[in-house]
Design a protein around this motif. Structure first.
Motif, short mmCIF file in Angstrom:
data_model
loop_
_atom_site.label_atom_id
_atom_site.label_comp_id
_atom_site.label_asym_id
_atom_site.label_seq_id
_atom_site.Cartn_x
_atom_site.Cartn_y
_atom_site.Cartn_z
N UNK A 1 44.71 2.50 -3.97
CA UNK A 1 45.18 1.12 -4.22
C UNK A 1 43.98 0.15 -4.10
N UNK A 2 43.47 0.37 -3.01
CA UNK A 2 42.19 -0.81 -2.86
C UNK A 2 41.14 -0.39 -3.76
N UNK A 3 40.97 1.09 -3.96
CA UNK A 3 39.79 1.50 -4.91
C UNK A 3 40.05 0.65 -6.27
N UNK A 4 41.57 0.42 -6.46
CA UNK A 4 41.73 0.08 -7.92
C UNK A 4 41.14 -1.61 -8.09
N UNK A 5 41.43 -2.22 -6.99
CA UNK A 5 40.80 -3.33 -6.74
C UNK A 5 39.40 -3.63 -6.92
N UNK A 6 38.65 -2.77 -6.10
CA UNK A 6 37.21 -2.82 -6.08
C UNK A 6 36.57 -2.13 -7.34
N UNK A 7 37.38 -1.37 -8.35
CA UNK A 7 36.99 -0.72 -9.47
C UNK A 7 36.76 -2.05 -10.34
N UNK A 8 37.52 -3.21 -10.17
CA UNK A 8 37.05 -4.33 -11.02
C UNK A 8 35.81 -4.77 -10.82
#
Length: 197
Positions: free
Chosen positions: A66-73
């Motif tokens: 989940x946090x990786x999705x935000x950081x992928x941005x």
């Protein structure tokens, strides 16, 4: 940056948020819970990562991604790839599913194994997010700090909600002469520190 959230990514985020919320009330054993950041914390981390100086990005504690999705941005906005470290094989399967379904596997690299060993092999860190078990938080923070570039950003989650489990840890990190830092009351409490030049 946030306009780049596709409907597929938004749907996966909502799905993981629902699982996380259920985990907290349905008796799921603590080790099996997703234990992910809040959406506001995710946005905060993405903004910090996008604003970090040149260098590598790392996350300790992948869970379901989940946090990786935000950081992928942030990775897409600044260029680069996030190395996301976890040792739980079941959660890494969920993370692989998250990355595959959302088309983010090109900017998030999963690292399987011990966080301290993985961090020791890295250098030139511009941004680090630590969302690991409390017993290794300080060791991870020290390892990251040794590898932060000037102006590099260190963040750690749960420092307010779980303060009773980490006595003296926040003080030790904020007392490091190489860092300027503060605890931000967002989500479960995020420690934010910047490596001095």
């Amino acid at each position: 940056m946030f306009e780049a959230i596709s409907e597929t990514m938004a749907a996966r985020m909502r799905e993981l948020e629902a699982v996380d919320a259920a985990d907290r009330v349905d008796g799921t054993p603590h080790a099996r819970r997703l234990r992910q950041v809040s959406p506001d914390t995710g946005r905060f981390l993405a903004l910090l990562a996008a604003s970090a100086p040149a260098g590598d990005l790392v996350e300790v504690g992948t869970s379901a991604g989940y946090s990786a999705l935000w950081l992928s941005l942030a990775c897409r906005a600044r260029g680069g790839v996030l190395a996301s470290i976890d040792r739980d094989p079941d959660k890494l399967v969920l993370a692989e599913e998250t990355l595959g379904r959302t088309g983010t596997a090109d900017v998030v690299r999963l690292v399987r194994g011990d966080a301290l060993e993985a961090l020791a092999a890295m250098d030139s860190l511009a941004f680090a997010f630590i969302d690991a078990n409390r017993d290794v938080l300080l060791a991870c923070a020290r390892c990251v700090t040794d590898r932060l570039v000037p102006g590099g950003i260190l963040t750690a989650d749960n420092v307010i909600s779980h303060a009773h489990e980490i006595p003296g840890v926040v003080e030790a990190i904020l007392g490091d002469a190489r860092l300027d830092g503060v605890v931000v009351p967002i989500g479960s409490g995020v420690l934010l520190a910047r490596r001095r030049a």
